[in-house]
Scaffold this active site. Structure first.
Site, short mmCIF file in Angstrom:
data_model
loop_
_atom_site.label_atom_id
_atom_site.label_comp_id
_atom_site.label_asym_id
_atom_site.label_seq_id
_atom_site.Cartn_x
_atom_site.Cartn_y
_atom_site.Cartn_z
N GLY A 70 1.01 -1.09 0.07
CA GLY A 70 0.03 -0.08 -0.10
C GLY A 70 0.78 1.22 -0.13
O GLY A 70 0.42 2.18 -0.75
N THR A 71 2.01 1.40 0.84
CA THR A 71 2.72 2.30 0.85
C THR A 71 3.51 3.10 -0.45
O THR A 71 3.41 3.97 -0.83
CB THR A 71 3.97 2.18 1.84
OG1 THR A 71 3.50 1.99 3.03
CG2 THR A 71 4.89 3.38 1.98
N ASN A 151 -7.95 4.28 8.96
CA ASN A 151 -7.27 2.91 9.65
C ASN A 151 -7.60 2.83 11.08
O ASN A 151 -7.54 1.78 11.80
CB ASN A 151 -5.71 2.88 9.25
CG ASN A 151 -4.97 4.00 9.26
OD1 ASN A 151 -5.47 5.26 8.75
ND2 ASN A 151 -4.12 4.03 10.17
N GLN A 179 -7.87 0.23 3.83
CA GLN A 179 -8.52 -0.34 4.83
C GLN A 179 -9.99 -0.69 4.60
O GLN A 179 -10.83 -0.96 5.32
CB GLN A 179 -8.57 0.77 6.15
CG GLN A 179 -7.18 0.84 6.68
CD GLN A 179 -6.77 -0.30 7.50
OE1 GLN A 179 -7.66 -1.11 7.71
NE2 GLN A 179 -5.62 -0.36 7.99
N SER A 199 -3.74 -2.87 -0.53
CA SER A 199 -2.78 -3.69 0.05
C SER A 199 -2.93 -5.02 0.56
O SER A 199 -4.11 -5.28 1.30
CB SER A 199 -2.27 -3.01 1.28
OG SER A 199 -1.18 -3.65 1.94
N ALA A 200 -2.46 -6.31 -0.08
CA ALA A 200 -2.83 -7.59 0.33
C ALA A 200 -3.08 -7.95 1.51
O ALA A 200 -3.97 -8.62 1.94
CB ALA A 200 -1.99 -8.47 -0.63
N HIS A 201 -2.06 -7.51 2.71
CA HIS A 201 -1.92 -8.00 3.94
C HIS A 201 -3.12 -7.56 4.95
O HIS A 201 -3.17 -7.95 5.87
CB HIS A 201 -0.53 -7.88 4.49
CG HIS A 201 -0.32 -6.39 5.08
ND1 HIS A 201 -0.45 -6.02 6.24
CD2 HIS A 201 0.01 -5.32 4.40
CE1 HIS A 201 0.03 -4.79 6.49
NE2 HIS A 201 0.29 -4.32 5.25
N THR A 237 11.58 -6.89 -11.88
CA THR A 237 11.02 -8.64 -12.15
C THR A 237 9.60 -8.54 -11.05
O THR A 237 9.94 -8.45 -9.85
CB THR A 237 11.88 -9.31 -11.95
OG1 THR A 237 12.99 -9.22 -12.78
CG2 THR A 237 11.45 -10.78 -12.47
N CYS A 325 5.07 5.44 20.23
CA CYS A 325 6.13 5.76 21.20
C CYS A 325 7.36 5.96 20.58
O CYS A 325 7.89 4.92 19.94
CB CYS A 325 6.01 4.71 22.11
SG CYS A 325 7.00 5.06 23.74
C1 LIG Z 1 -4.82 3.41 5.16
C2 LIG Z 1 -3.41 2.70 4.84
N1 LIG Z 1 -2.78 3.19 4.07
C3 LIG Z 1 -1.55 2.57 3.78
C4 LIG Z 1 -1.07 1.56 4.59
C5 LIG Z 1 0.22 1.26 4.10
O1 LIG Z 1 0.20 -0.21 3.36
P1 LIG Z 1 1.36 -1.15 3.33
O2 LIG Z 1 1.43 -1.52 4.89
O3 LIG Z 1 1.02 -2.47 2.44
O4 LIG Z 1 2.55 -0.72 3.06
C6 LIG Z 1 -1.68 1.15 5.34
C7 LIG Z 1 -0.98 0.21 6.45
O5 LIG Z 1 -1.19 0.54 7.71
C8 LIG Z 1 -2.89 1.68 5.78
O6 LIG Z 1 -3.55 1.42 6.75
#
Ligand SMILES: Cc1ncc(COP(=O)(O)O)c(C=O)c1O
Length: 389
Positions: A70-71, A151, A179, A199-201, A237, A325
């Site tokens: 996602g980032t 989130n 989210q 984001s898959a996770h 790749t 923190c």
């Molecule tokens: C709203 C949101 N955007 C982006 C991310 C980042 O995704 P990733 O962990 O796959 O880089 C997160 C992960 O916490 C998220 O909650």
């Protein structure tokens, strides 16, 4: 019994995803750019995953670009489109104040490089309104980026209306749907966005796998340059097992949106009622009506969230706090702060986020242990009963 109520941080990988990834890792090792049969098998596996992701979000397969999470998808959207829009004299970026750091820190960086960055405040309920957006749009606005679901508090933003407004001013709309995907229906056409990150996770897939949906015709410069992968939009790749895992997770997510989402919502509501009814001095943060079904953010008067988080962890219950923190100082959640909550409340709030494997028994256990833990922690504080921080 251990309880994992931190699904917004990450989710357990679904067994079907593990099996498909293991198979891909062992057998589909070809380079998807290779002409021979090994390469073509890898390419077919990637194509299948791309079709699954596209189906989940109502897109065309060719509009989906795989990223390492996602980032990276957020970075590609903001940096790639901002740079492309610069040629049209548009150098202003607009985001909400409650975005994830992946968006906020990318904009911070772009602002240091000469872009103009403006933020739209959220209401005390954690919602971004069209009126608030209207106030910061200018003819120089290149892109508006507002997350689909938050989130920390789970609130769902009115993306379709925000997109309409952004488009009326000639700006693109990007939404971070990390989210919301797998929790509520996400249809890119109904949302009216130009770019969407996932984001898959966060929906029972692997970490380090994600995608950016780019509406056909949207100009975007790549941020990772190199070969011609992903139609020249993301070089490197392809990580076939991770992409296969994302594809399977997307298929599973599509099937979860009905009955499973209702089941999780009922669990979340029961958890919330149990906590609000069983622990005095508690309140829900964010609009309760328009939230993803799995998230509840609750403040506990006169309790430091970190202490309660640790006490719960000792009981085998995993939750989280938006506070970070760092270097020994407790930084309150930027989301709760942006909603205008008191400093005290930003530091005494916990996020409970449920998921696919959450059960009634886990909810019962959390509701049972919390009153005792909260009472104990309140007993340790110096303040007299009834005093507010
Ligand atoms: C709203 C949101 N955007 C982006 C991310 C980042 O995704 P990733 O962990 O796959 O880089 C997160 C992960 O916490 C998220 O909650």
């Amino acid at each position: 019994m251990s309880t994992y109520f931190d699904h917004n941080a990450t989710t357990p990988v679904a067994p079907e995803v593990v099996a498909a990834m293991a198979e891909a890792l062992a057998s589909t090792f070809g380079n998807a750019s290779s002409v021979h049969a090994y390469g073509q098998r890898a390419k077919a596996a990637i194509d299948e995953a791309r079709a699954s992701v596209a189906t989940l979000i109502g897109a065309e397969a060719a509009e989906v670009v795989f990223t390492a999470g996602g980032t990276e998808a957020d970075n590609l959207a903001l940096r790639g489109a901002a740079e492309a829009m610069e040629a049209r004299g548009r150098k202003r970026l607009v985001t909400s104040t409650i975005e994830h750091e992946a968006v906020l820190n990318t904009c911070r960086h772009l602002a240091r490089r000469g872009y103009d960055w403006a933020t739209v405040p959220a209401t005390t309920d954690g919602v971004v309104t069209t009126a608030a957006l209207e106030a910061v749009l200018t003819p120089a606005t290149a892109m508006v980026s507002v997350m689909h679901a938050n989130n920390e508090i789970g609130t769902i933003q009115p993306i379709a209306e925000l997109a309409q407004l952004a488009h009326a001013r000639g700006a693109l709309l990007h939404t971070d749907a990390v989210q919301s995907l797998g929790k509520i229906p996400v249809d890119v056409r109904a949302l009216g966005a130009d770019l969407l990150s996932l984001s898959a996770h966060k929906f029972n897939g692997p970490k380090g796998a994600g995608a950016l949906w780019i509406k056909r015709g949207t100009r975007l410069l790549p941020t990772v340059t190199g070969g011609k992968h992903e139609r020249n939009r993301r070089a490197g790749t392809e990580n076939v097992p991770a992409i296969v895992g994302l594809g399977v997770a997307a298929r599973l997510a599509g099937g979860k949106l009905g009955a499973e989402a209702a089941r999780v919502a009922a669990l979340r509501d029961r958890l919330e009622e149990g906590i609000l009814g069983g622990v005095p001095g508690t309140a829900v943060n964010g609009a309760r009506g328009s939230r993803v079904p799995n998230t509840s953010n609750i403040s506990f008067d006169r309790v430091e969230a970190e202490s309660l988080l640790i006490a719960l962890d000792l009981e085998g219950i995993a939750v989280s706090t938006g506070s970070a923190c760092s270097s020994g100082t407790l930084e309150p959640s930027h989301v709760l702060r942006a909603m205008g909550l008191s400093t005290h409340r930003t530091q005494n709030s916990l996020r409970f986020s449920l998921g696919m494997f959450s059960t009634d028994a886990e909810v019962d256990r959390v509701v049972e242990v919390l009153p005792r833990l909260v009472e104990k922690l309140r007993g340790l504080t110096q303040k007299p009963v009834g005093a507010r921080g």
